[in-house]
Motif scaffolding. Structure first.
Motif, PDB file in Angstrom:
ATOM      1  N   LYS A 127       0.866  -1.182   0.000  1.00 25.62           N
ATOM      2  CA  LYS A 127       0.000   0.000   0.000  1.00 25.62           C
ATOM      3  C   LYS A 127       0.901   1.230   0.000  1.00 25.62           C
ATOM      4  O   LYS A 127       1.970   1.223   0.601  1.00 25.62           O
ATOM      5  CB  LYS A 127      -0.877  -0.023   1.263  1.00 25.62           C
TER       6      LYS A 127
ATOM      7  N   ASN B 291     -13.267   4.217  -5.267  1.00 23.58           N
ATOM      8  CA  ASN B 291     -12.728   4.239  -3.914  1.00 23.58           C
ATOM      9  C   ASN B 291     -12.290   5.624  -3.523  1.00 23.58           C
ATOM     10  O   ASN B 291     -11.893   6.438  -4.354  1.00 23.58           O
ATOM     11  CB  ASN B 291     -11.546   3.260  -3.784  1.00 23.58           C
TER      12      ASN B 291
ATOM     13  N   MET C  61     -10.225   5.733  -0.324  1.00 20.79           N
ATOM     14  CA  MET C  61      -9.687   5.126   0.897  1.00 20.79           C
ATOM     15  C   MET C  61      -9.018   6.176   1.784  1.00 20.79           C
ATOM     16  O   MET C  61      -9.111   6.095   3.014  1.00 20.79           O
ATOM     17  CB  MET C  61      -8.679   4.030   0.541  1.00 20.79           C
ATOM     18  N   GLY C  62      -8.319   7.111   1.154  1.00 16.45           N
ATOM     19  CA  GLY C  62      -7.640   8.153   1.932  1.00 16.45           C
ATOM     20  C   GLY C  62      -6.356   7.676   2.598  1.00 16.45           C
ATOM     21  O   GLY C  62      -6.038   8.081   3.714  1.00 16.45           O
ATOM     22  N   LEU C  63      -5.647   6.767   1.890  1.00 19.65           N
ATOM     23  CA  LEU C  63      -4.313   6.338   2.318  1.00 19.65           C
ATOM     24  C   LEU C  63      -4.264   5.664   3.702  1.00 19.65           C
ATOM     25  O   LEU C  63      -3.365   5.954   4.504  1.00 19.65           O
ATOM     26  CB  LEU C  63      -3.352   7.537   2.306  1.00 19.65           C
TER      27      LEU C  63
ATOM     28  N   ASN D  24       4.397   7.374  -5.727  1.00 15.23           N
ATOM     29  CA  ASN D  24       2.997   7.561  -6.124  1.00 15.23           C
ATOM     30  C   ASN D  24       2.711   9.060  -6.210  1.00 15.23           C
ATOM     31  O   ASN D  24       2.586   9.731  -5.188  1.00 15.23           O
ATOM     32  CB  ASN D  24       2.078   6.877  -5.108  1.00 15.23           C
TER      33      ASN D  24
ATOM     34  N   ASN E  10      -7.381  11.076  -3.603  1.00 14.43           N
ATOM     35  CA  ASN E  10      -8.399  11.035  -2.546  1.00 14.43           C
ATOM     36  C   ASN E  10      -8.090  11.786  -1.259  1.00 14.43           C
ATOM     37  O   ASN E  10      -8.755  11.572  -0.254  1.00 14.43           O
ATOM     38  CB  ASN E  10      -8.697   9.574  -2.186  1.00 14.43           C
TER      39      ASN E  10
ATOM     40  N   ASN F 279      -2.938   5.082 -12.253  1.00 13.14           N
ATOM     41  CA  ASN F 279      -3.701   5.081 -11.012  1.00 13.14           C
ATOM     42  C   ASN F 279      -5.191   5.158 -11.364  1.00 13.14           C
ATOM     43  O   ASN F 279      -5.560   5.221 -12.546  1.00 13.14           O
ATOM     44  CB  ASN F 279      -3.277   6.271 -10.140  1.00 13.14           C
ATOM     45  N   SER F 280      -6.036   5.135 -10.362  1.00 11.63           N
ATOM     46  CA  SER F 280      -7.474   5.203 -10.637  1.00 11.63           C
ATOM     47  C   SER F 280      -7.811   6.521 -11.359  1.00 11.63           C
ATOM     48  O   SER F 280      -7.076   7.494 -11.257  1.00 11.63           O
ATOM     49  CB  SER F 280      -8.269   5.069  -9.340  1.00 11.63           C
TER      50      SER F 280
HETATM   51  O1  RRO Z   1      -5.715   5.470  -0.578  1.00 12.49           O
HETATM   52  C1  RRO Z   1      -6.359   5.910  -1.562  1.00 12.49           C
HETATM   53  O2  RRO Z   1      -7.423   6.517  -1.432  1.00 12.49           O
HETATM   54  C2  RRO Z   1      -5.882   5.746  -2.938  1.00 12.49           C
HETATM   55  C3  RRO Z   1      -4.579   6.026  -3.332  1.00 12.49           C
HETATM   56 BR1  RRO Z   1      -3.223   6.486  -2.153  1.00 12.49          BR
HETATM   57  C4  RRO Z   1      -4.234   5.931  -4.711  1.00 12.49           C
HETATM   58  O3  RRO Z   1      -3.100   6.179  -5.134  1.00 12.49           O
HETATM   59  N1  RRO Z   1      -5.208   5.582  -5.583  1.00 12.49           N
HETATM   60  C5  RRO Z   1      -6.463   5.317  -5.182  1.00 12.49           C
HETATM   61  O4  RRO Z   1      -7.314   4.994  -6.022  1.00 12.49           O
HETATM   62  N2  RRO Z   1      -6.786   5.391  -3.856  1.00 12.49           N
END
Ligand code: RRO
Length: 310
Positions: free
Chosen positions: A44, A68, A70-72, A124, A129, A190-191
């Motif tokens: 991650k 998503n 997620m916010g790392l 990255n 997000n 990336n997304s």
């Molecule tokens: O953790 C995330 O929200 C996230 C990250 Br760091 C990313 O690089 N790409 C993504 O789709 N979610």
């Protein structure tokens, strides 16, 4: 049929691996990837401090893809620095993904993570997000400065995870940044940032953070991923190794990424949906695709997308 591949001098036993973010936050998840058929273990994206991430629900899978925000959520770089030596027991490459909340964070993490000797470090520049933090890679000058500061701090190959670009002029500018910054491989993409999926029944977004805005993944982004792989492959004249990420659901999707120029592919949404058994299925399906076409290896097809006649 050999599906192994080499990226920046590092040998991968197969070309399939997890996309950063998918089932790779905790020690248990990373070990499960180690025991699986995945050709590498990708962490991650880590930050300096541990993070719980954004409020839930923050991931939603639907037919055709996922969204998503997620916010790392991650254990913090110190924990991953301790874990990396343990992950090497699985005999496959370990890719450490770093994502600072500011430029200095990348430098802090790069120094320490490098000493844990992952096989590759992936910078990255494309998390969509974090409220109030634009994706760094949409600013070429910021990206170049950051990469040029990270590069001398690390001794292992440096990759960069980029977001999708939607205009050839942007591909061209970023390809020059990459050329000048000591980058050893690219991970595309990336997304697709800041989509919005709506639940019409409840008349709400499907995820909570940022008013429902989040990164899109899965089959629906495959054409965007392929376009970015192809564009950078051409601009960098086939000399820059590329990991293709986006829309790998079946073996044939991986074959398409390879035709566009990818040396390996990563699996995000489908890994979340199916678990680590997905790697076995994808390997079998890609082998079938290659056999059907009379190909002996992946290498033979890499970048060989043909033009339409006429
Ligand atoms: O953790 C995330 O929200 C996230 C990250 Br760091 C990313 O690089 N790409 C993504 O789709 N979610």
């Amino acid at each position: 049929m050999d599906l192994s591949t080499t990226i920046a001098g590092v040998k991968f036993p197969t070309c399939f691996m997890n996309a950063s973010g998918a089932l790779c936050v905790t020690r248990e998840e990373l070990f499960a990837l180690g025991r699986s058929r995945a050709g590498a273990i990708v962490t991650k994206s880590m930050t300096v401090e541990p993070r719980v991430g954004n409020p839930e629900p923050r991931y939603y899978g639907f037919p055709g893809g996922s969204i998503n925000s997620m916010g790392l959520p991650n254990l913090g770089y110190r924990a991953y620095a301790e874990l990396i030596p343990d992950l090497k027991q699985f005999g496959k490459p370990v890719i450490a993904s770093i994502a600072g909340l500011c430029e200095e964070d990348f430098l802090t993490m790069a120094r320490v993570i490098n000493q844990a000797l992952p096989d590759l470090i992936e910078v990255n520049l494309s998390c969509p997000n974090i409220p109030g933090k634009p994706q760094i890679a949409y600013d070429p000058a910021d990206s170049e400065r950051l990469l040029k500061r990270v590069r001398p701090l690390i001794t292992v190959p440096m990759g960069v995870k980029l977001p999708p670009y939607f205009d050839p002029a942007h591909h061209a500018v970023m390809a020059e940044v990459i050329r000048r910054s000591g980058v050893d491989y690219l991970n595309l993409i990336n997304s697709v940032g800041n989509g919005l999926v709506v639940d019409p029944k409840r008349e709400t977004p499907v995820i909570k953070p940022k008013g429902g805005f989040g990164g899109l993944g899965g089959s629906l982004i495959k054409p965007v991923a392929l376009a970015n792989v192809r564009a950078f492959w051409k601009l960098l004249e086939g000399h820059m190794p590329i990991i293709g990420t986006g829309g790998v659901a079946r073996g044939v999707d991986a074959f398409e990424h390879v035709l566009c120029g990818a040396s390996a592919v990563q699996v995000g949404t489908l890994l979340v949906e199916e678990g680590v058994a997905v790697f076995e299925r994808l390997e079998r399906e890609l082998r079938e695709e290659l056999v059907k076409r009379g190909k002996q290896s992946l290498e033979e097809s890499r970048g060989k997308l043909r033009e339409l006649p006429g």
